[in-house]
Design a protein around this motif. Structure first.
Motif, mmCIF file in Angstrom:
data_model
loop_
_atom_site.group_PDB
_atom_site.id
_atom_site.type_symbol
_atom_site.label_atom_id
_atom_site.label_comp_id
_atom_site.label_asym_id
_atom_site.label_seq_id
_atom_site.Cartn_x
_atom_site.Cartn_y
_atom_site.Cartn_z
ATOM 1 N N ALA A 175 0.827 -1.205 0.000
ATOM 2 C CA ALA A 175 0.000 0.000 0.000
ATOM 3 C C ALA A 175 0.860 1.253 0.000
ATOM 4 C CB ALA A 175 -0.922 0.008 1.209
ATOM 5 N N TYR A 176 0.356 2.314 -0.627
ATOM 6 C CA TYR A 176 1.063 3.580 -0.739
ATOM 7 C C TYR A 176 1.299 4.170 0.645
ATOM 8 C CZ TYR A 176 2.231 8.233 -2.435
ATOM 9 O OH TYR A 176 2.872 9.405 -2.698
ATOM 10 N N GLY A 177 2.549 4.444 0.973
ATOM 11 C CA GLY A 177 2.887 5.090 2.231
ATOM 12 C C GLY A 177 2.871 4.187 3.453
ATOM 13 N N CYS A 178 2.618 2.902 3.306
ATOM 14 C CA CYS A 178 2.582 1.989 4.450
ATOM 15 C C CYS A 178 3.980 1.414 4.662
ATOM 16 C CB CYS A 178 1.579 0.866 4.213
ATOM 17 S SG CYS A 178 1.372 -0.214 5.638
ATOM 18 N N ALA A 179 4.472 1.505 5.889
ATOM 19 C CA ALA A 179 5.828 1.051 6.198
ATOM 20 C C ALA A 179 5.844 -0.285 6.936
ATOM 21 C CB ALA A 179 6.543 2.115 7.030
ATOM 22 N N ASN A 180 4.704 -0.961 7.039
ATOM 23 C CA ASN A 180 4.658 -2.240 7.751
ATOM 24 C C ASN A 180 5.408 -3.307 6.971
ATOM 25 O OD1 ASN A 180 3.138 -1.132 9.801
ATOM 26 N ND2 ASN A 180 1.188 -1.771 8.920
ATOM 27 N N ARG A 181 6.233 -4.047 7.704
ATOM 28 C CA ARG A 181 7.004 -5.143 7.124
ATOM 29 C C ARG A 181 6.714 -6.404 7.913
ATOM 30 N NH1 ARG A 181 12.392 -3.422 4.759
ATOM 31 N NH2 ARG A 181 13.027 -5.445 5.527
ATOM 32 N N ARG A 182 6.714 -7.522 7.222
ATOM 33 C CA ARG A 182 6.464 -8.804 7.881
ATOM 34 C C ARG A 182 7.690 -9.178 8.703
ATOM 35 N NH1 ARG A 182 4.530 -13.797 4.372
ATOM 36 N NH2 ARG A 182 2.660 -12.537 4.297
ATOM 37 N N CYS A 183 7.526 -9.099 10.028
ATOM 38 C CA CYS A 183 8.610 -9.447 10.940
ATOM 39 C C CYS A 183 7.993 -9.829 12.281
ATOM 40 C CB CYS A 183 9.600 -8.288 11.097
ATOM 41 S SG CYS A 183 8.876 -6.811 11.768
ATOM 42 N N LEU A 184 8.805 -10.246 13.198
ATOM 43 C CA LEU A 184 8.333 -10.693 14.503
ATOM 44 C C LEU A 184 7.642 -9.564 15.271
ATOM 45 C CD1 LEU A 184 8.181 -13.009 16.518
ATOM 46 C CD2 LEU A 184 10.394 -12.276 17.414
ATOM 47 N N GLU A 185 8.171 -8.368 15.160
ATOM 48 C CA GLU A 185 7.584 -7.215 15.863
ATOM 49 C C GLU A 185 6.152 -6.947 15.402
ATOM 50 O OE1 GLU A 185 8.262 -2.432 15.871
ATOM 51 O OE2 GLU A 185 10.040 -3.695 15.735
ATOM 52 N N MET A 186 5.911 -7.022 14.093
ATOM 53 C CA MET A 186 4.560 -6.789 13.555
ATOM 54 C C MET A 186 3.621 -7.913 13.983
ATOM 55 S SD MET A 186 4.248 -4.007 11.939
ATOM 56 C CE MET A 186 5.535 -2.831 12.217
ATOM 57 N N ARG A 187 4.128 -9.129 13.992
ATOM 58 C CA ARG A 187 3.301 -10.269 14.377
ATOM 59 C C ARG A 187 2.849 -10.139 15.826
ATOM 60 N NH1 ARG A 187 5.516 -16.133 13.297
ATOM 61 N NH2 ARG A 187 5.199 -15.387 11.188
ATOM 62 N N THR A 188 3.757 -9.722 16.706
ATOM 63 C CA THR A 188 3.390 -9.574 18.119
ATOM 64 C C THR A 188 2.435 -8.396 18.331
ATOM 65 O OG1 THR A 188 5.377 -8.254 18.520
ATOM 66 C CG2 THR A 188 5.505 -10.615 19.005
ATOM 67 N N SER A 189 2.461 -7.392 17.433
ATOM 68 C CA SER A 189 1.530 -6.271 17.566
ATOM 69 C C SER A 189 0.166 -6.581 16.957
ATOM 70 C CB SER A 189 2.118 -5.011 16.937
ATOM 71 O OG SER A 189 2.228 -5.175 15.545
ATOM 72 N N GLY A 190 0.002 -7.765 16.351
ATOM 73 C CA GLY A 190 -1.297 -8.196 15.842
ATOM 74 C C GLY A 190 -1.535 -7.891 14.381
ATOM 75 N N ILE A 191 -0.556 -7.371 13.685
ATOM 76 C CA ILE A 191 -0.711 -7.063 12.261
ATOM 77 C C ILE A 191 -0.418 -8.320 11.452
ATOM 78 C CG2 ILE A 191 0.198 -5.716 10.341
ATOM 79 C CD1 ILE A 191 0.653 -3.441 12.307
ATOM 80 N N THR A 192 -1.348 -8.672 10.579
ATOM 81 C CA THR A 192 -1.183 -9.848 9.727
ATOM 82 C C THR A 192 -0.978 -9.400 8.290
ATOM 83 O OG1 THR A 192 -3.577 -10.023 9.485
ATOM 84 C CG2 THR A 192 -2.559 -11.331 11.226
ATOM 85 N N PHE A 193 -0.385 -10.260 7.485
ATOM 86 C CA PHE A 193 -0.132 -9.954 6.083
ATOM 87 C C PHE A 193 -0.868 -10.959 5.212
ATOM 88 C CE2 PHE A 193 3.097 -7.746 8.309
ATOM 89 C CZ PHE A 193 3.356 -6.616 7.550
ATOM 90 N N HIS A 194 -1.401 -10.462 4.090
ATOM 91 C CA HIS A 194 -2.241 -11.298 3.224
ATOM 92 C C HIS A 194 -1.799 -11.134 1.778
ATOM 93 C CE1 HIS A 194 -4.846 -11.791 6.716
ATOM 94 N NE2 HIS A 194 -4.597 -10.509 6.934
ATOM 95 N N LYS A 195 -1.603 -12.279 1.110
ATOM 96 C CA LYS A 195 -1.197 -12.275 -0.289
ATOM 97 C C LYS A 195 -2.359 -11.834 -1.168
ATOM 98 C CE LYS A 195 2.321 -15.855 -0.181
ATOM 99 N NZ LYS A 195 2.732 -17.142 -0.736
ATOM 100 N N PHE A 196 -2.023 -11.299 -2.325
ATOM 101 C CA PHE A 196 -3.041 -10.905 -3.296
ATOM 102 C C PHE A 196 -3.757 -12.154 -3.809
ATOM 103 C CE2 PHE A 196 -1.289 -6.864 -3.023
ATOM 104 C CZ PHE A 196 -1.973 -5.958 -3.823
ATOM 105 N N PRO A 197 -5.035 -12.043 -4.158
ATOM 106 C CA PRO A 197 -5.761 -13.204 -4.683
ATOM 107 C C PRO A 197 -5.134 -13.701 -5.986
ATOM 108 C CG PRO A 197 -7.255 -11.387 -4.200
ATOM 109 C CD PRO A 197 -5.878 -10.859 -4.060
ATOM 110 N N LYS A 198 -5.316 -14.980 -6.246
ATOM 111 C CA LYS A 198 -4.745 -15.562 -7.457
ATOM 112 C C LYS A 198 -5.660 -15.392 -8.656
ATOM 113 C CE LYS A 198 -1.790 -18.715 -5.100
ATOM 114 N NZ LYS A 198 -1.765 -19.827 -4.232
ATOM 115 N N THR A 199 -6.975 -15.277 -8.415
ATOM 116 C CA THR A 199 -7.925 -15.136 -9.523
ATOM 117 C C THR A 199 -7.806 -13.747 -10.132
ATOM 118 O OG1 THR A 199 -9.673 -14.413 -8.033
ATOM 119 C CG2 THR A 199 -9.544 -16.776 -8.521
#
Length: 182
Positions: free
Chosen positions: A7-31
């Motif tokens: 997303a534009y301007g979003c600095a969230n990265r998939r790491c242990l810190e984000m996981r512990t803060s409750g932020i999840t990451f989701h792949k784009f749909p395949k269809t």
């Protein structure tokens, strides 16, 4: 290598810190169609998602998630909708289109104009509200027109009800006939 939110301007990265803060990451749909809807929601020129492109949970509403199992999943058909775009990417807010909402805005503007600079309400011409069921117009012709319109609506609804009952009766009869043939 940690994945970053697309997303534009979003600095969230998939790491242990984000996981512990409750932020999840989701792949784009395949269809194709759903994937295209996600890409358009990002409002990035020439953007094409890869198989590893992800969005973080900050860009989805809380009701978009299925939290019944151990893993947090997105519900089917969900499109990301929460972004903080810069001014040049903002879309204009749609104006109200229904009669009731326009009338409510007008009444609000009238109330705002009745309030003085000190915050005290000035006495002005009292307007009669006609948008509520319990209020009646002052003119007898308007009352009669409102009554006729309401009567016509009641007749239409009664017709629709009787047609629905007839359809239901026919469906039951056809179902019973097919069951008896078996």
């Amino acid at each position: 290598m940690p994945d970053s939110c697309a997303a534009y301007g979003c600095a969230n990265r998939r790491c242990l810190e984000m996981r512990t803060s409750g932020i999840t990451f989701h792949k784009f749909p395949k269809t194709g169609e759903r994937r295209r809807m996600w890409e358009l929601a990002l409002r990035r020129d020439g953007f094409a998602a890869s198989d590893r492109t992800v969005l973080c949970s900050d860009h989805f509403r809380s009701e978009d998630f299925d939290r019944t199992g151990q893993t947090v999943r997105l519900k089917d058909g969900v499109v990301p909708s929460i972004f903080s775009f810069p001014a040049h990417l903002q879309r204009s807010v749609a104006t109200r289109s229904t009669t009731t909402s326009r009338r409510a805005e007008d009444n609000l503007m009238d109330l705002m104009s009745d309030v003085g600079a000190t915050g005290e309400r000035r006495l002005g011409r009292k307007r009669q509200a006609t948008d509520h069921l319990y209020s009646l117009p002052a003119c007898p012709k308007a009352i009669k027109a409102k009554l006729e319109a309401s009567s016509a609506r009641v007749r239409k609804l009664q017709r629709e009800k009787s047609n629905a009952l007839r359809r239901e009766k026919r469906a039951k009869y056809n179902m019973m006939a097919s069951c008896l043939q078996l």
